[in-house]
Design a protein around this motif. Structure first.
Motif, short mmCIF file in Angstrom:
data_model
loop_
_atom_site.label_atom_id
_atom_site.label_comp_id
_atom_site.label_asym_id
_atom_site.label_seq_id
_atom_site.Cartn_x
_atom_site.Cartn_y
_atom_site.Cartn_z
N GLU A 37 0.87 -1.17 0.00
CA GLU A 37 0.00 0.00 0.00
C GLU A 37 0.91 1.23 0.00
O GLU A 37 1.65 1.45 0.97
CB GLU A 37 -0.88 0.02 1.25
N VAL A 38 0.89 2.00 -1.06
CA VAL A 38 1.87 3.08 -1.17
C VAL A 38 1.21 4.41 -1.51
O VAL A 38 0.23 4.46 -2.26
CB VAL A 38 2.95 2.76 -2.23
N ARG A 39 1.79 5.47 -0.97
CA ARG A 39 1.30 6.81 -1.27
C ARG A 39 1.45 7.13 -2.75
O ARG A 39 0.70 7.96 -3.28
CB ARG A 39 2.05 7.83 -0.41
N GLN A 40 2.40 6.50 -3.41
CA GLN A 40 2.51 6.68 -4.85
C GLN A 40 1.16 6.44 -5.53
O GLN A 40 0.77 7.18 -6.45
CB GLN A 40 3.54 5.71 -5.42
N GLU A 41 0.43 5.43 -5.08
CA GLU A 41 -0.83 5.05 -5.71
C GLU A 41 -2.04 5.79 -5.13
O GLU A 41 -3.04 5.96 -5.82
CB GLU A 41 -1.03 3.55 -5.63
N THR A 42 -1.97 6.22 -3.89
CA THR A 42 -3.08 7.00 -3.35
C THR A 42 -3.02 8.45 -3.82
O THR A 42 -4.05 9.13 -3.87
CB THR A 42 -3.09 7.00 -1.81
N ASP A 43 -1.83 8.92 -4.21
CA ASP A 43 -1.64 10.36 -4.42
C ASP A 43 -1.54 10.80 -5.88
O ASP A 43 -1.55 12.00 -6.15
CB ASP A 43 -0.37 10.83 -3.70
N TYR A 44 -1.41 9.88 -6.85
CA TYR A 44 -1.19 10.34 -8.22
C TYR A 44 -2.41 11.05 -8.79
O TYR A 44 -2.33 11.82 -9.75
CB TYR A 44 -0.74 9.20 -9.14
N VAL A 45 -3.58 10.81 -8.19
CA VAL A 45 -4.79 11.57 -8.46
C VAL A 45 -5.58 11.54 -7.16
O VAL A 45 -5.41 10.64 -6.33
CB VAL A 45 -5.59 10.94 -9.63
N LEU A 46 -6.44 12.54 -6.94
CA LEU A 46 -7.25 12.58 -5.72
C LEU A 46 -8.35 11.53 -5.84
O LEU A 46 -9.21 11.62 -6.72
CB LEU A 46 -7.85 13.96 -5.51
N HIS A 47 -8.34 10.54 -4.94
CA HIS A 47 -9.27 9.42 -5.02
C HIS A 47 -10.42 9.55 -4.02
O HIS A 47 -10.27 10.15 -2.95
CB HIS A 47 -8.54 8.10 -4.72
N HIS A 48 -11.52 8.93 -4.36
CA HIS A 48 -12.63 8.77 -3.44
C HIS A 48 -12.17 7.90 -2.27
O HIS A 48 -11.43 6.93 -2.44
CB HIS A 48 -13.81 8.10 -4.15
N ALA A 49 -12.62 8.25 -1.07
CA ALA A 49 -12.22 7.50 0.12
C ALA A 49 -12.57 6.02 0.01
O ALA A 49 -11.77 5.14 0.39
CB ALA A 49 -12.90 8.10 1.35
N GLN A 50 -13.75 5.70 -0.53
CA GLN A 50 -14.15 4.30 -0.63
C GLN A 50 -13.25 3.52 -1.59
O GLN A 50 -13.07 2.31 -1.42
CB GLN A 50 -15.61 4.20 -1.09
N LYS A 51 -12.72 4.18 -2.58
CA LYS A 51 -11.84 3.49 -3.53
C LYS A 51 -10.55 3.05 -2.84
O LYS A 51 -10.10 1.91 -3.00
CB LYS A 51 -11.52 4.41 -4.71
N ILE A 52 -9.98 3.94 -2.04
CA ILE A 52 -8.75 3.59 -1.30
C ILE A 52 -9.05 2.47 -0.31
O ILE A 52 -8.30 1.48 -0.23
CB ILE A 52 -8.18 4.82 -0.58
N ILE A 53 -10.12 2.62 0.43
CA ILE A 53 -10.48 1.61 1.43
C ILE A 53 -10.71 0.25 0.77
O ILE A 53 -10.19 -0.78 1.23
CB ILE A 53 -11.74 2.03 2.20
N ALA A 54 -11.47 0.23 -0.31
CA ALA A 54 -11.83 -1.03 -0.96
C ALA A 54 -10.60 -1.76 -1.49
O ALA A 54 -10.46 -2.98 -1.32
CB ALA A 54 -12.82 -0.78 -2.09
N ILE A 55 -9.71 -1.03 -2.14
CA ILE A 55 -8.52 -1.68 -2.71
C ILE A 55 -7.63 -2.21 -1.60
O ILE A 55 -7.16 -3.35 -1.66
CB ILE A 55 -7.77 -0.71 -3.63
N PHE A 56 -7.38 -1.41 -0.58
CA PHE A 56 -6.52 -1.87 0.51
C PHE A 56 -7.15 -3.05 1.25
O PHE A 56 -6.47 -4.02 1.59
CB PHE A 56 -6.26 -0.73 1.49
N ALA A 57 -8.45 -2.98 1.51
CA ALA A 57 -9.11 -4.07 2.24
C ALA A 57 -9.08 -5.36 1.43
O ALA A 57 -8.85 -6.45 1.97
CB ALA A 57 -10.55 -3.68 2.56
N ALA A 58 -9.30 -5.25 0.11
CA ALA A 58 -9.27 -6.44 -0.74
C ALA A 58 -7.86 -6.99 -0.87
O ALA A 58 -7.66 -8.21 -0.90
CB ALA A 58 -9.85 -6.11 -2.12
N MET A 59 -6.87 -6.12 -0.93
CA MET A 59 -5.47 -6.57 -0.96
C MET A 59 -5.13 -7.34 0.32
O MET A 59 -4.50 -8.41 0.28
CB MET A 59 -4.53 -5.37 -1.10
N ARG A 60 -5.54 -6.80 1.45
CA ARG A 60 -5.25 -7.46 2.73
C ARG A 60 -5.96 -8.82 2.82
O ARG A 60 -5.41 -9.77 3.38
CB ARG A 60 -5.67 -6.55 3.89
#
Length: 514
Positions: A37-60
């Motif tokens: 989980e890297v800031r490189q991927e959360t920060d290259y564009v401003l993302h919806h909160a649910q998008k970040i949560i969903a990807i990280f939760a599914a990765m975990r």
């Protein structure tokens, strides 16, 4: 399990969550799967909160399942002290840490990451290999080969090719089921309130702690996180359950109402499976086979099955081919030279236009809105108003949970904004208020008058619609699909046309106040 030295590191990206990939067919002591989980991927564009949560939760969730299956996994959480917050820096550290003998990764579906990892691997002193994701029906360049020598890529031709090649909804002789390839004409009904949309029976998750971690790590976002009552799937099992509920309860009505919009029902009869598919936890073949089987069993109408399959087998694979053929540079195309920044209410939904307030509001609340809201409400307004297509692309890429650049960019730049000058779409997809009123309940109770073209309460779409074609007569006037539009303009008298130009100019100058 004994740990060997000098293992192979295999990188899994956040949209490569396919638990059935051949990488996982056997457990090997000499393989370490790397997820980060890297800031490189959360920060290259401003993302919806649910998008970040969903990807990280599914990765975990995938990492946990791999470990339970006996695989070696090195997972870097966003708050891990060893996390360098970029892929190359983390890979350098892990290759040195493990004394890795080789590096492998699955083909990224975004050009940005494809180039980054290819360049990174080229500089390694150890062997490196890119493997297929084993997800799509087509190769990256397959569509380009089919359309070689053609200036315009007609999706319908591609779709028929895919139907025949993969034996979907066709007879033994390759003829289309029902005697026709496309039932789009039957799938354009407005929804009047019945049948009511099926209950939202998706499994719920509490990701409150994960959300706190994401915030503490400094990742910026927008939209409502809904972390404590999260409905997006974490894995293939949950996605399959969602698929089954869709087929049983929504697919029978999907075709009929697939273009309908309502402020009363944000899901209507859509599957909400695009996030599961685009993150690869759900295989498109599984979805298509289940939908086709439902039709063959007599459980759903052919028009519904065909309409849904066309979105996946046709459009989804088609836009991926467009993306890889046109990148790099496709994201910067701007044939109309539109440069107006997005109004502030794209991030709040606070506008008196009820259609935009609803479509944007649903997007901010759910990180999702179906394709007609995206195309014929938000995209329609953006093109008529002359908003920057690149800024709009970044907004779409960030706000929608299913938006990854390979699928989002052609839809935004090509289909929605016509910024590529017709490389993808055969005409601009714009309308006045009449279309929105016909397909939705948005106009009822709106501050603006759907029938008025000029004046303080005139619907902003109306004057801007006619002015758009007036302003772009040189580039669009010879398009045969627009003959009727220009014939109607020709029939208007001079004062009427001037009044529409003045109204449109005023609207574009006061977008923030709409």
């Amino acid at each position: 399990m004994n740990r060997t030295t000098n293992p192979t590191l295999k990188l899994i990206l956040g949209d490569q969550l396919n638990c059935q990939h051949s990488w996982f067919a056997e457990t090997r002591d000499d393989v370490v799967f790397v997820m980060m989980e890297v800031r490189q991927e959360t920060d290259y564009v401003l993302h919806h909160a649910q998008k970040i949560i969903a990807i990280f939760a599914a990765m975990r969730d995938l990492a946990r399942r791999l470990r339970e299956g006996g695989h070696r996994v090195h997972y870097l959480t966003i708050d891990d002290p060893d996390n360098r917050q970029s892929m190359p820096a983390n890979l350098d550290h892990l290759i040195a840490h493990y004394g890795a003998a080789a590096f492998r990764w699955q083909a990224p579906d975004e050009y940005r990451l494809d180039r980054q990892l290819a360049d990174y691997a080229a500089g390694l002193s150890i062997p490196s290999t890119m493997d297929d994701t084993e997800h799509f029906y087509t190769d990256r360049d397959e569509a380009a080969g089919l359309f070689e020598g053609h200036d315009n890529w007609l999706m319908e031709r591609f779709y028929r090719h895919m139907r025949v090649r993969h034996r979907v909804l066709v007879s033994e002789t390759g003829k289309p089921a029902g005697g026709q390839w496309n039932f789009d004409h039957d799938n354009r009904e407005a929804w009047k309130g019945m049948p009511w949309e099926p209950a939202d029976l998706r499994g719920r998750h509490d990701h409150s702690e994960l959300w706190k971690t994401i915030q503490a790590a400094g990742a910026q976002s927008f939209g409502q996180p809904n972390a404590g009552d999260f409905g997006w799937p974490l894995n293939r099992d949950e996605a399959l359950e969602q698929l089954e509920r869709f087929v049983q309860h929504a697919l029978p009505h999907f075709g009929q109402f697939q273009d309908a919009m309502s402020f009363k029902a944000w899901r209507l009869f859509h599957s909400l499976l695009s996030f599961a598919m685009n993150s690869k936890m759900l295989d498109p073949r599984t979805v298509i086979e289940r939908v086709e089987a439902a039709w063959r069993d007599g459980a759903v109408p052919l028009a519904s099955a065909e309409g849904y399959i066309r979105q996946i087998l046709g459009w989804r694979e088609y836009v991926r081919g467009v993306y890889w053929h046109r990148m790099p540079g496709y994201d910067r195309l701007n044939v109309f030279n539109h440069t107006t920044p997005l109004p502030h209410w794209f991030w709040s939904g606070e506008t008196r236009m009820r259609c935009m307030a609803t479509a944007i509001g649903q997007s901010l609340e759910h990180a999702h809105s179906h394709h007609i809201n995206r195309l014929m409400v938000i995209g329609n307004f953006s093109l008529l108003a002359g908003l920057s297509p690149y800024e709009l692309h970044q907004w779409y890429l960030g706000v929608y949970i299913d938006a990854f650049e390979w699928v989002e960019l052609p839809n935004t730049l090509g289909m929605s904004q016509y910024a590529d000058g017709g490389l993808l779409a055969t005409k601009p997809y714009v309308s006045s208020a009449a279309y929105i009123d016909r397909m939705s309940d948005y106009c009822k109770g709106c501050h603006y008058d759907k029938k008025a073209r000029v004046g303080g309460r005139a619907c902003p779409y109306n004057a801007m619609y006619w002015d758009f074609f007036e302003r772009n007569r040189e580039s669009l006037g010879k398009n045969n699909r627009l003959n009727m539009v220009y014939l109607q303009i020709k029939r208007m008298d001079g004062p009427t046309r001037q009044a529409l130009r003045d109204q449109a100019a005023h609207t574009r100058a006061t977008l923030a106040d709409l």
